[in-house]
Scaffold this active site. Structure first.
Site, PDB file in Angstrom:
ATOM      1  N   SER A   1      -8.363   3.350   5.802  1.00  0.00           N
ATOM      2  CA  SER A   1      -7.319   2.446   6.300  1.00  0.00           C
ATOM      3  C   SER A   1      -6.840   2.846   7.698  1.00  0.00           C
ATOM      4  O   SER A   1      -6.257   2.044   8.410  1.00  0.00           O
ATOM      5  CB  SER A   1      -6.145   2.373   5.328  1.00  0.00           C
ATOM      6  OG  SER A   1      -5.555   3.646   5.241  1.00  0.00           O
TER       7      SER A   1
ATOM      8  N   ALA B   1       1.903   5.600   2.358  1.00  0.00           N
ATOM      9  CA  ALA B   1       0.954   6.356   1.531  1.00  0.00           C
ATOM     10  C   ALA B   1      -0.366   5.578   1.328  1.00  0.00           C
ATOM     11  O   ALA B   1      -0.342   4.358   1.264  1.00  0.00           O
ATOM     12  CB  ALA B   1       1.591   6.635   0.171  1.00  0.00           C
ATOM     13  N   PRO B   2      -1.509   6.268   1.294  1.00  0.00           N
ATOM     14  CA  PRO B   2      -1.687   7.729   1.353  1.00  0.00           C
ATOM     15  C   PRO B   2      -1.651   8.314   2.762  1.00  0.00           C
ATOM     16  O   PRO B   2      -1.729   9.531   2.915  1.00  0.00           O
ATOM     17  CB  PRO B   2      -3.078   7.924   0.741  1.00  0.00           C
ATOM     18  CG  PRO B   2      -3.817   6.644   1.036  1.00  0.00           C
ATOM     19  CD  PRO B   2      -2.776   5.553   1.014  1.00  0.00           C
TER      20      PRO B   2
ATOM     21  N   ASP C   1      13.072   3.401   0.213  1.00  0.00           N
ATOM     22  CA  ASP C   1      12.644   1.999   0.156  1.00  0.00           C
ATOM     23  C   ASP C   1      12.502   1.474   1.600  1.00  0.00           C
ATOM     24  O   ASP C   1      13.466   1.500   2.372  1.00  0.00           O
ATOM     25  CB  ASP C   1      13.698   1.197  -0.619  1.00  0.00           C
ATOM     26  CG  ASP C   1      13.345  -0.296  -0.670  1.00  0.00           C
ATOM     27  OD1 ASP C   1      12.264  -0.671  -0.168  1.00  0.00           O
ATOM     28  OD2 ASP C   1      14.153  -1.075  -1.206  1.00  0.00           O
TER      29      ASP C   1
ATOM     30  N   ASP D   1       2.728  -1.557   6.453  1.00  0.00           N
ATOM     31  CA  ASP D   1       1.578  -2.016   5.653  1.00  0.00           C
ATOM     32  C   ASP D   1       1.996  -2.166   4.189  1.00  0.00           C
ATOM     33  O   ASP D   1       1.182  -1.993   3.290  1.00  0.00           O
ATOM     34  CB  ASP D   1       0.450  -0.979   5.817  1.00  0.00           C
ATOM     35  CG  ASP D   1      -0.907  -1.462   5.317  1.00  0.00           C
ATOM     36  OD1 ASP D   1      -1.092  -2.689   5.210  1.00  0.00           O
ATOM     37  OD2 ASP D   1      -1.769  -0.621   5.026  1.00  0.00           O
TER      38      ASP D   1
ATOM     39  N   LYS E   1       0.099 -10.069   4.167  1.00  0.00           N
ATOM     40  CA  LYS E   1      -0.853 -10.401   3.096  1.00  0.00           C
ATOM     41  C   LYS E   1      -0.739 -11.897   2.845  1.00  0.00           C
ATOM     42  O   LYS E   1       0.376 -12.405   2.606  1.00  0.00           O
ATOM     43  CB  LYS E   1      -0.536  -9.632   1.809  1.00  0.00           C
ATOM     44  CG  LYS E   1      -0.099  -8.192   1.996  1.00  0.00           C
ATOM     45  CD  LYS E   1      -1.218  -7.249   2.373  1.00  0.00           C
ATOM     46  CE  LYS E   1      -0.673  -5.872   2.728  1.00  0.00           C
ATOM     47  NZ  LYS E   1      -1.586  -4.996   3.439  1.00  0.00           N
TER      48      LYS E   1
HETATM   49  C1  LIG Z   1      -1.627  -0.694   1.362  1.00  0.00           C
HETATM   50  S1  LIG Z   1      -0.681   0.710   1.023  1.00  0.00           S
HETATM   51  C2  LIG Z   1      -0.453   1.421   2.605  1.00  0.00           C
HETATM   52  C3  LIG Z   1      -1.644   2.149   3.101  1.00  0.00           C
HETATM   53  C4  LIG Z   1      -1.337   2.928   4.356  1.00  0.00           C
HETATM   54  N1  LIG Z   1      -1.116   2.046   5.494  1.00  0.00           N
HETATM   55  C5  LIG Z   1      -2.448   3.868   4.724  1.00  0.00           C
HETATM   56  O1  LIG Z   1      -3.038   3.716   5.792  1.00  0.00           O
HETATM   57  O2  LIG Z   1      -2.720   4.787   3.969  1.00  0.00           O
HETATM   58  C6  LIG Z   1       0.882   0.043   0.680  1.00  0.00           C
HETATM   59  C7  LIG Z   1       1.952   1.084   0.421  1.00  0.00           C
HETATM   60  O3  LIG Z   1       3.211   0.434   0.497  1.00  0.00           O
HETATM   61  C8  LIG Z   1       4.073   1.115  -0.360  1.00  0.00           C
HETATM   62  N2  LIG Z   1       5.253   0.257  -0.629  1.00  0.00           N
HETATM   63  C9  LIG Z   1       5.299  -0.933  -1.225  1.00  0.00           C
HETATM   64  N3  LIG Z   1       6.572  -1.382  -1.280  1.00  0.00           N
HETATM   65  C10 LIG Z   1       7.326  -0.427  -0.680  1.00  0.00           C
HETATM   66  C11 LIG Z   1       8.715  -0.309  -0.402  1.00  0.00           C
HETATM   67  N4  LIG Z   1       9.582  -1.257  -0.760  1.00  0.00           N
HETATM   68  N5  LIG Z   1       9.120   0.793   0.251  1.00  0.00           N
HETATM   69  C12 LIG Z   1       8.270   1.758   0.634  1.00  0.00           C
HETATM   70  N6  LIG Z   1       6.944   1.693   0.384  1.00  0.00           N
HETATM   71  C13 LIG Z   1       6.481   0.614  -0.255  1.00  0.00           C
HETATM   72  C14 LIG Z   1       3.248   1.429  -1.588  1.00  0.00           C
HETATM   73  O4  LIG Z   1       3.793   2.527  -2.291  1.00  0.00           O
HETATM   74  C15 LIG Z   1       1.874   1.745  -0.952  1.00  0.00           C
HETATM   75  O5  LIG Z   1       1.710   3.134  -0.812  1.00  0.00           O
END
Ligand SMILES: C[S@@+](CC[C@H](N)C(=O)[O-])C[C@H]1O[C@@H](n2cnc3c(N)ncnc32)[C@H](O)[C@@H]1O
Length: 368
Positions: A202, A235-236, A274, A290, A319
């Site tokens: 990613s 994450a990750p 959050d 993301d 998305k």
């Molecule tokens: C597609 S992944 C991100 C991948 C990241 N850009 C990378 O390069 O590794 C989406 C992430 O958004 C996080 N996520 C979703 N809703 C969230 C929120 N309200 N606050 C913080 N993180 C959130 C999820 O836990 C997940 O790890």
């Protein structure tokens, strides 16, 4: 991405038969709608053809048209779903298997146009897998034949490149790629190498966003070591790692774990919080996001960060729903427009990147 070319430098005596644009397989309908709009803006009359799954869209003008009349309207950056945008001048059918070069050279000769080089490509998808070996083998012999015929002037500035798109084993489209107006990458795909210590693939998506959504100058001037960034939904850690790799200090927001290689950069602070409610104590240079969420929620969040001056630049992923993808994008645009109406003019750039699937990536900043 290079800066646009001044119209005067482009050498465009050629008459063309329309436009051809490439996309991710499955997004032809969206791209066709964009090409239709672009053709109206360029005052071109004709019709658009898009075969589902073909990964390209063709606009055919009612009659051959002088490119010099509308070339300024052609910029691949205007398209969200288009990876490439080229004016085409010939379609060749029934190319003989034993000598594909002769009909191509003859058609180029007939066009009267000279080119600075040759790009052999295919639409993305199955054809690419079947034809990529042939394209590699055919590039040198075709270049030699075009040189012999006096059609190549590699040292002349402003000349287009000849794009030969093999849409099947015996069918090719001949098109002009002007530097600065078309994507600089074959098939419109920026092939990026996976850095050996990056935590996940990613990271390439953010790298591609920087390559595609910013110009060379912007990348150099706006994205600098020592700046501060926030990564929402980190994450990750692929995006955080990409920022750290470029020398930015990152606050990574996610309740999920970051890979050790990201924390090992020493540039990333991980906060379990959050992403929708957390805000920084001081403004940052970059916000990236993301999080997998409704596109409207993401657009509103990013517009708020920009509108309140919490970040200067933002790159974020939207998305898309399976249906009515354009409508979802328009709703996001409108949310951003409304939120920033009293703040000032803004620059919003959207692109479906090679690394995007059912999504698009955006860059937002206030105009200065
Ligand atoms: C597609 S992944 C991100 C991948 C990241 N850009 C990378 O390069 O590794 C989406 C992430 O958004 C996080 N996520 C979703 N809703 C969230 C929120 N309200 N606050 C913080 N993180 C959130 C999820 O836990 C997940 O790890």
């Amino acid at each position: 991405m290079t800066s646009p070319l001044p119209a005067s430098a482009s050498n465009t005596a050629i008459e063309v038969n329309g436009l051809i644009a490439y996309c991710r397989p499955g997004f032809e309908k969206e791209l066709a709608a964009e090409i239709d709009e672009l053709a109206i803006d360029a005052a071109l009359s004709g019709y658009v053809r898009a075969e589902p799954g073909s990964a390209y869209v063709v606009f055919e003008t009612c009659e051959p048209t002088a490119l010099a009349g509308f070339e300024d309207k052609l910029d691949w950056r205007r398209l969200i779903f288009g990876r490439q945008l080229l004016p085409w001048f010939r379609r060749l059918d029934n190319l003989p298997e034993r000598d594909r070069a002769s009909p191509i050279v003859a058609a180029v000769h007939e066009s009267g146009q000279r080119f600075s080089g040759v790009v052999l490509e295919t639409p993305d998808g199955d054809i690419a897998k079947q034809q990529s070996g042939f394209c590699r083998r055919f590039a040198d012999p075709l270049t030699r034949e075009l040189e012999k015929a006096g059609r190549l002037r590699t040292s002349r500035q402003g000349l287009p490149k000849l794009h030969v798109l093999f849409s099947g084993p015996n069918q090719a489209w001949l098109a002009c790629g002007f530097p600065g107006r078309c994507s600089p990458w074959p098939m419109g795909i920026a092939r990026l190498k996976m850095p050996s210590n990056a935590p996940s693939r990613s990271t390439l998506k953010l790298a591609e966003a920087f390559m595609t959504l910013l110009s060379d100058d912007e990348r150099e001037n706006l994205l600098r070591p020592g700046q501060r960034a926030v990564d929402l939904g980190a994450a990750p850690g692929g995006w955080s790692w990409q920022l750290a790799y470029r020398g930015l200090r990152v606050t990574a927001i996610d309740n999920g774990p970051l890979r050790d290689s990201v924390l090992a950069t020493g540039m990333v602070e991980h906060l379990h919080a959050d992403g929708f409610t957390w805000r920084p104590a001081r403004p940052v240079d970059w916000l990236v996001c993301d999080m997998v969420e409704q596109p409207g929620r993401i657009a509103a969040l990013i517009a708020d960060w920009i509108g309140t001056g919490r970040c200067r630049h933002a790159i974020f992923n939207l998305k898309l729903p399976m249906k009515q993808r354009f409508k979802a994008i328009e709703q996001c645009r409108e949310l951003i427009r409304k939120r920033l109406a009293t703040v000032g003019p803004f620059d919003l750039r959207l692109k479906q990147l090679y690394h995007d699937h059912e999504e698009v990536t955006a860059y937002l900043t206030l105009k200065r």
